[in-house]
Design an enzyme around this catalytic site. Structure first.
Site, mmCIF file in Angstrom:
data_model
loop_
_atom_site.group_PDB
_atom_site.id
_atom_site.type_symbol
_atom_site.label_atom_id
_atom_site.label_comp_id
_atom_site.label_asym_id
_atom_site.label_seq_id
_atom_site.Cartn_x
_atom_site.Cartn_y
_atom_site.Cartn_z
ATOM 1 N N CYS A 107 -2.606 -10.155 -2.415
ATOM 2 C CA CYS A 107 -2.352 -8.885 -3.094
ATOM 3 C C CYS A 107 -0.893 -8.476 -2.934
ATOM 4 O O CYS A 107 -0.236 -8.068 -3.907
ATOM 5 C CB CYS A 107 -3.271 -7.806 -2.532
ATOM 6 S SG CYS A 107 -3.164 -6.222 -3.414
ATOM 7 N N CYS A 108 -0.370 -8.605 -1.725
ATOM 8 C CA CYS A 108 1.036 -8.264 -1.491
ATOM 9 C C CYS A 108 1.965 -9.199 -2.267
ATOM 10 O O CYS A 108 2.999 -8.769 -2.783
ATOM 11 C CB CYS A 108 1.355 -8.335 -0.005
ATOM 12 S SG CYS A 108 0.685 -6.972 0.975
ATOM 13 N N CYS A 162 0.889 0.953 0.648
ATOM 14 C CA CYS A 162 -0.099 1.188 -0.395
ATOM 15 C C CYS A 162 -1.289 1.955 0.173
ATOM 16 O O CYS A 162 -1.660 1.772 1.345
ATOM 17 C CB CYS A 162 -0.571 -0.136 -0.984
ATOM 18 S SG CYS A 162 0.691 -1.019 -1.933
ATOM 19 N N CYS A 210 -4.339 0.135 2.035
ATOM 20 C CA CYS A 210 -4.027 -0.610 3.258
ATOM 21 C C CYS A 210 -3.236 0.208 4.275
ATOM 22 O O CYS A 210 -2.609 -0.341 5.181
ATOM 23 C CB CYS A 210 -3.273 -1.895 2.914
ATOM 24 S SG CYS A 210 -4.236 -3.056 1.910
ATOM 25 N N CYS A 228 4.253 -7.070 4.727
ATOM 26 C CA CYS A 228 3.711 -7.199 3.379
ATOM 27 C C CYS A 228 4.087 -8.519 2.729
ATOM 28 O O CYS A 228 3.416 -8.971 1.812
ATOM 29 C CB CYS A 228 4.184 -6.044 2.501
ATOM 30 S SG CYS A 228 5.971 -6.025 2.198
#
Length: 248
Positions: free
Chosen positions: A122-123, A203, A206, A229
């Protein structure tokens, strides 16, 4: 990046560290903006808990310099509001809002739940890849990392060579008290989530609140060994808290 090219870049970073030794944070940043050995440079800012310090410094030096803001699509609404308010208050005229590639999002995270299955992926999708594209036209970028944040940051220098770019860390040697004093003395606005228990802000999905006495970054990826990240690499890999690495 070829090994010989990286070696040359690292040698340049080492030379800059020698030349900038004992400089203040303000002097490092001010000088780096126009140093031919540094090249074209941008400030990368999360507009997070402590970001306003470097943003204010830049506004004093040159308000027209580019600021890259990673809008991942999952930031707190408070961060988005704070970003607009700070940029306007400081008169920063070239804030570039960097977003993930729409097609990549549709292909890899159509439901917006990738963070629940694979935080590294995702990062990479929402931060690392967009930033890499945005930095394509620059030789160097300014970060707000500090040694006191611990982990791989504990030995941080003013200059680093990484992924074909120079990274400049003006606040490397600052302590939390330096950050607080600078913000107070310059009457800078605080991110509204700090007062609610978020000393480090990423974010929304998280990032969690931090209890008194906990490490300020304890709320980032809580329950996971992930500590970065992914936009900050060590030798081309993401470093986890247990020393494990994930290819970047």
């Amino acid at each position: 990046m070829p090994l010989d090219a990286h070696a040359l870049l690292k040698a340049r970073a080492d030379g800059l560290n020698d030349a900038y030794a004992n400089h203040s944070a303000f002097a490092v940043m001010s000088r780096a903006l126009d140093d031919d050995l540094v090249g074209d440079i941008a400030l990368v800012s999360s507009f997070g808990a402590e970001s306003v310090v470097l943003l204010h410094m830049l506004s004093v030096m040159d308000r027209t310099r580019p600021v890259l803001f990673l809008e991942t699509g999952m930031l707190f609404p408070e961060t988005l509001t704070y970003q607009r308010e700070v940029a306007d208050r400081l008169g920063l005229s070239d804030v570039r809002v960097i977003r993930p590639d729409t097609e990549a999002l549709f292909a890899d995270d159509p439901e917006g739940d990738l963070h629940q299955r694979d935080t590294d992926a995702c990062c990479a999708l929402r931060k690392t890849a967009p930033l890499e594209r945005a930095l394509g036209g620059f030789d160097a970028w300014i970060t707000g990392r500090k040694r006191y944040q611990g982990g791989k940051r504990a030995e941080l220098q003013f200059f680093e060579a990484e992924a074909g770019k120079l990274k400049v860390n003006p606040l490397a040697h600052w302590e939390p008290s330096d950050i607080a004093d600078y913000m107070t003395n310059n009457r800078l606005p605080r991110h509204p989530l700090v007062a609610q228990g978020y000393p480090s802000i990423g974010c929304g999905p998280c990032t969690s609140k931090v209890a008194p006495g906990e490490d300020p970054r304890a709320g980032r990826w809580r329950g996971d060994e992930k500590t970065e990240c992914g936009i900050h690499f060590a030798g081309g890999v993401v470093v986890r808290g247990n020393g494990a690495v994930v290819a970047g």
